[in-house]
Design a protein around this motif. Structure first.
Motif, PDB file in Angstrom:
ATOM      1  N   ALA A 157      51.883  44.919  44.107  1.00 13.64           N
ATOM      2  CA  ALA A 157      51.225  45.786  43.118  1.00 13.64           C
ATOM      3  C   ALA A 157      49.813  45.279  42.819  1.00 13.64           C
ATOM      4  CB  ALA A 157      52.047  45.829  41.835  1.00 13.64           C
ATOM      5  N   PRO A 158      48.896  46.199  42.482  1.00 15.86           N
ATOM      6  CA  PRO A 158      47.500  45.779  42.267  1.00 15.86           C
ATOM      7  C   PRO A 158      47.360  44.666  41.237  1.00 15.86           C
ATOM      8  CG  PRO A 158      47.882  48.074  41.569  1.00 15.86           C
ATOM      9  CD  PRO A 158      49.075  47.639  42.342  1.00 15.86           C
ATOM     10  N   GLU A 159      48.193  44.715  40.165  1.00 17.18           N
ATOM     11  CA  GLU A 159      48.013  43.717  39.109  1.00 17.18           C
ATOM     12  C   GLU A 159      48.447  42.321  39.540  1.00 17.18           C
ATOM     13  OE1 GLU A 159      50.001  46.355  38.977  1.00 17.18           O
ATOM     14  OE2 GLU A 159      51.909  45.942  37.985  1.00 17.18           O
ATOM     15  N   ALA A 161      43.081  40.479  43.079  1.00 17.76           N
ATOM     16  CA  ALA A 161      41.829  41.067  43.560  1.00 17.76           C
ATOM     17  C   ALA A 161      41.361  42.048  42.498  1.00 17.76           C
ATOM     18  CB  ALA A 161      42.054  41.791  44.880  1.00 17.76           C
ATOM     19  N   VAL A 162      40.225  41.788  41.887  1.00 19.49           N
ATOM     20  CA  VAL A 162      39.752  42.642  40.807  1.00 19.49           C
ATOM     21  C   VAL A 162      38.558  43.455  41.282  1.00 19.49           C
ATOM     22  CG1 VAL A 162      38.781  42.696  38.497  1.00 19.49           C
ATOM     23  CG2 VAL A 162      40.592  41.094  39.027  1.00 19.49           C
ATOM     24  N   LEU A 167      33.733  50.926  31.389  1.00 19.88           N
ATOM     25  CA  LEU A 167      34.172  50.156  30.226  1.00 19.88           C
ATOM     26  C   LEU A 167      35.040  51.079  29.384  1.00 19.88           C
ATOM     27  CD1 LEU A 167      30.863  48.353  29.223  1.00 19.88           C
ATOM     28  CD2 LEU A 167      32.701  47.546  30.703  1.00 19.88           C
ATOM     29  N   PHE A 168      36.122  50.530  28.793  1.00 16.98           N
ATOM     30  CA  PHE A 168      36.981  51.362  27.958  1.00 16.98           C
ATOM     31  C   PHE A 168      36.192  51.781  26.719  1.00 16.98           C
ATOM     32  CE2 PHE A 168      40.039  48.334  30.041  1.00 16.98           C
ATOM     33  CZ  PHE A 168      40.410  49.222  31.025  1.00 16.98           C
ATOM     34  N   PHE A 217      40.443  42.201  28.009  1.00 20.16           N
ATOM     35  CA  PHE A 217      41.567  43.072  28.382  1.00 20.16           C
ATOM     36  C   PHE A 217      42.552  42.409  29.341  1.00 20.16           C
ATOM     37  CE2 PHE A 217      43.628  46.340  30.933  1.00 20.16           C
ATOM     38  CZ  PHE A 217      44.093  47.207  29.965  1.00 20.16           C
ATOM     39  N   GLY A 218      42.022  41.852  30.419  1.00 28.06           N
ATOM     40  CA  GLY A 218      42.902  41.266  31.436  1.00 28.06           C
ATOM     41  C   GLY A 218      43.730  40.114  30.888  1.00 28.06           C
ATOM     42  N   LYS A 243      44.619  39.763  27.697  1.00 24.85           N
ATOM     43  CA  LYS A 243      45.595  40.342  26.776  1.00 24.85           C
ATOM     44  C   LYS A 243      46.814  40.835  27.560  1.00 24.85           C
ATOM     45  CE  LYS A 243      46.022  43.815  23.137  1.00 24.85           C
ATOM     46  NZ  LYS A 243      45.429  45.019  22.544  1.00 24.85           N
ATOM     47  N   MET A 244      46.561  41.450  28.711  1.00 26.15           N
ATOM     48  CA  MET A 244      47.661  41.951  29.527  1.00 26.15           C
ATOM     49  C   MET A 244      48.539  40.802  30.031  1.00 26.15           C
ATOM     50  SD  MET A 244      47.314  45.167  29.418  1.00 26.15           S
ATOM     51  CE  MET A 244      46.538  45.003  27.829  1.00 26.15           C
ATOM     52  N   ARG A 245      47.949  39.621  30.158  1.00 29.89           N
ATOM     53  CA  ARG A 245      48.719  38.464  30.615  1.00 29.89           C
ATOM     54  C   ARG A 245      49.343  37.709  29.465  1.00 29.89           C
ATOM     55  NH1 ARG A 245      44.914  39.647  34.072  1.00 29.89           N
ATOM     56  NH2 ARG A 245      45.050  39.088  36.285  1.00 29.89           N
ATOM     57  N   ARG A 280      34.286  41.222  32.488  1.00 30.61           N
ATOM     58  CA  ARG A 280      35.678  41.646  32.330  1.00 30.61           C
ATOM     59  C   ARG A 280      36.497  41.318  33.584  1.00 30.61           C
ATOM     60  NH1 ARG A 280      36.851  48.000  31.295  1.00 30.61           N
ATOM     61  NH2 ARG A 280      35.921  48.117  33.351  1.00 30.61           N
ATOM     62  N   ALA A 281      35.821  41.400  34.741  1.00 32.03           N
ATOM     63  CA  ALA A 281      36.517  41.074  35.988  1.00 32.03           C
ATOM     64  C   ALA A 281      36.643  39.560  36.164  1.00 32.03           C
ATOM     65  CB  ALA A 281      35.771  41.685  37.164  1.00 32.03           C
ATOM     66  N   VAL A 284      39.460  36.978  34.365  1.00 26.40           N
ATOM     67  CA  VAL A 284      40.830  36.753  34.851  1.00 26.40           C
ATOM     68  C   VAL A 284      40.851  35.826  36.067  1.00 26.40           C
ATOM     69  CG1 VAL A 284      41.592  38.967  33.941  1.00 26.40           C
ATOM     70  CG2 VAL A 284      40.899  38.811  36.330  1.00 26.40           C
TER      71      VAL A 284
END
Lengths: 308, 365
Positions: free
Chosen positions: B73-75, B79-80, B88-89, B100-101, B103-105, B148-149, B152
């Motif tokens: 899966a991409p996540e 590879a970002v 940008l959100f 963001f990245g 927080k997801m982790r 942002r990239a 992570v």
């Protein structure tokens, strides 16, 4: 000042004055163009609201009531039946709106990717936007009442022994029939709006999220949902206001007690006893006030949700 | 760091049409900056999205350090991808975007805050935490997207047209920033561009794609000095192509016979190519022919001449001083420096450039 201005036409002070008057003229034009709409709104809506408000305060010269008082409000707020009607109405509006919003978002997500026969499915999905609420109510009666199709099919299939055992979904105290009707009718309304947003935003934001390490659910929860939320909020505010104030569906599908507020207000209004009029108007005021209040609160909550 | 290998990578969007990416074989070196270069629609962004896991390959494989990641899966790939239009959100602050990245982790709030600050320093935008994306200029949004990239700590950084939405002076700044950060962090970086100059300035190695097919994968200067085909040479600004026959380090053309030791073909039909800035006017000596100046333009830093040699027109770029010595209609000696002539295979007739690119790639690679 005005006499001096022509003598010095090139002097700066005369310029802002001209701009101001131009601005005024433009405002005037807009005002004139909007006047028909404003007149209609003021006369019909505000006029009705003000008249209703005065009558709810007991001012009704036609039948000899000339004093202002809060008797009508006192009497409805101390009436247990009114309170229960109020709670029921809130339950109907809130539950319908939340269920319809969730299902609408889910269907919009399903309808988003390209697939065979998408146009047809989308047509079916939005078809009942054109069907009146009344027809939906009759449909719910035919399907879910004690002698309805579902009840008879369940009996035929041996799931229940007799139609009478079918759980009460219509004229029931939980207003399930009413909620079914509203949810059925409002899913495509919210869904079409959400789908339009999803298609215009595209999937790139979710790709970014996935690439940054979000799984499918996180990408939906933290990216897709906040992006469509403004649309969901505006659509569901309309749905909430409508379902809180609508009369015909609870009148057709509702239980005899408690009644939804609009039904109660209408029955008081048409009561032979003219003295019940102020109470009817007080109820109408409460409906109007509560709808506005709920909408405000709902919008605030959703905004906070969007920010987090 | 991570080495990325594309092996026979193919993407077909539907059965009937030509593949968007056709049997790509590229080995991207670990810790290097590699450009995917090509005109729009050549499949470079599609390739990048397949590396990121946002598109599934129709055929072929993608390997990170030797193991296939196509099923991952991409996540989970590490590879970002940074998109061309930043994305940008819009409903989040700059700090929330960058964090963001993490927080997801499930990284703790306080750690996110510290690392966001470090990232803002890295992209030279300290103090921008509470701004909204809407309040930023295009260049600033680009930096935030990069931060942002990078936060992570990706194994592979993918940049889609990182400079194309910026105006000229911002582009120089951003180019320096990207190459500085890349050198400092040593992340394997792939970027997509349609601008050959951008690719040359930034990349350690360039993969040139036409219509989904790899034309040449090489160091930047090779595309100027030893391009594989006439099309490749043209894409890199080559203008002078004279058909002829070559034999034993010499080429015979309609305008004469030239010594040319550097060649992609041993003998037979060939094309003499020489870059406009490598042609010398008025010098004489070996490998010279007579020509007549047809027109010229003075550009300031240089001058561009069009010279007729018999029926063949060539373009010459000289130092601007030549304008004072030469005028239109003058007869002039034109010298092709043998070391700067590059002999190519004959230009392909059909649209299918595969056969000639295959044969031409060998000397280049």
């Amino acid at each position: 000042m005005n006499e001096k201005a022509p003598a010095n036409p090139s002097r700066l002070p005369s310029l802002p004055r001209m701009r101001l008057s131009e601005k005024g003229a433009r405002r005037m034009t807009i005002g004139v163009l909007l006047a028909p709409v404003i007149v209609v709104i003021l006369l019909l809506f505000m006029g009705g609201l003000i008249t209703g408000f005065l009558r709810s305060l007991g001012y009704f010269p036609l039948i000899g009531l000339n004093d202002f008082n809060f008797d009508a409000y006192l009497s409805i707020f101390t009436d247990n039946g009114f309170i229960r009607s109020f709670v029921l109405t809130f339950h109907i509006a809130f539950t319908s709106t939340v269920i319809a919003s969730i299902l609408a978002i889910a269907s919009a997500m399903l309808l988003r990717p390209a697939f065979r026969g998408k146009r047809f499915v989308q047509f079916i999905f939005s078809l009942n936007l054109t069907i009146p609420h009344l027809v939906g109510a009759v449909g719910v009666l035919y399907l879910f009442s004690g002698s309805g199709l579902v009840s008879r099919l369940a009996t035929g299939a041996g799931l229940i022994d007799a139609p009478a055992e079918f759980p009460a979904l219509v004229f029931d105290p939980w207003a399930i029939g009413i909620i079914i009707q509203y949810v059925w009718k409002e899913i495509p309304f919210i869904g079409v709006i959400v789908l339009a947003i999803l298609l215009s935003v595209g999937e790139d934001y979710e790709s970014v999220a996935r690439s940054l390490g979000a799984n499918r659910w996180q990408a939906f929860r933290h990216v897709t949902l906040p992006l469509v939320m403004p649309g969901v909020v505006s659509a569901s505010v309309i749905v909430f206001a409508f379902t809180f104030g609508a009369f015909e569906i609870p009148w057709l599908l509702g239980a005899t007690f408690p009644k939804a507020l609009p039904v109660l207000a209408f029955e008081s209004y048409t009561d032979v006893d003219l003295a019940a009029r102020p109470q009817a108007m007080a109820m109408a005021m409460v409906i109007a006030f509560m709808s506005s209040l709920m909408i405000l609160a709902y919008m605030k909550l959703s905004r906070r949700y969007i920010r987090s | 760091m991570t080495q990325v290998k594309l092996s026979g990578l193919t993407k077909r969007f539907d059965e009937k049409s030509e593949p968007a990416v056709d049997r790509l074989d590229i080995e991207i070196e670990s810790g290097k900056l590699t450009a995917l270069l090509g005109p729009s629609g050549c499949g470079k962004t599609t390739t990048m999205k397949m590396i990121a896991g946002l598109l599934r390959p129709t055929d072929g494989d993608i390997l990170f350090d030797g193991s296939s990641i196509v099923g991952i899966a991409p996540e989970d790939r590490g590879a970002v991808m940074v998109f061309q239009n930043y994305l940008l959100f819009p409903y989040m602050s700059v700090a929330d975007n960058i964090g963001f990245g993490l927080k997801m982790r499930g990284v703790s709030r306080s750690e996110i805050r510290t690392r966001v600050r470090d990232m803002l320093d890295l992209v030279q935008m300290p103090g921008f935490e509470e701004r909204r994306p809407k309040q930023l200029s295009g260049g600033q949004q680009q930096r935030i997207a990069l931060a942002r990239a990078l936060i992570v700590q990706p194994n592979v950084l993918l940049l889609d047209e990182p400079l194309s939405n910026l105006d000229a002076h911002l582009r120089d700044e951003m180019r320096e920033l990207i190459s500085g950060i890349q050198t400092e962090l040593g992340i394997t970086t792939v970027f997509v561009t349609h601008d050959q100059e951008e690719a040359v300035v930034l990349a350690d190695k360039i993969a040139l794609l036409f219509e989904g097919r790899l034309q040449q994968f090489d160091v930047p200067d090779a595309f100027y000095e030893t391009p594989g085909t006439v099309d490749i040479a043209k894409f890199f600004g080559g203008t002078n192509f004279i058909p002829g026959r070559c034999e034993d380090g010499r080429i015979t053309t309609a305008i004469g016979r030239f010594r040319a030791p550097h060649t992609a073909v041993d003998r037979g039909e060939a094309v003499l190519s020489i870059r406009p800035e490598a042609v010398e006017l008025g010098g004489g000596g070996g490998n010279s022919v007579r020509g007549r100046i047809r027109s010229h333009v003075y550009v300031g830093r240089y001058a561009r001449f069009r010279v007729m040699i018999g029926e063949v027109e060539i373009e010459v770029i000289t130092d601007p001083g030549q304008v004072k010595k030469l005028s239109d209609g003058d007869e002039v000696s034109v010298r092709f420096d043998p070391d700067k002539i590059w002999i190519l295979g004959p230009a392909a007739d059909g649209k299918d450039g595969r056969a000639d690119s295959d044969s031409a790639r060998q000397p280049a690679g």
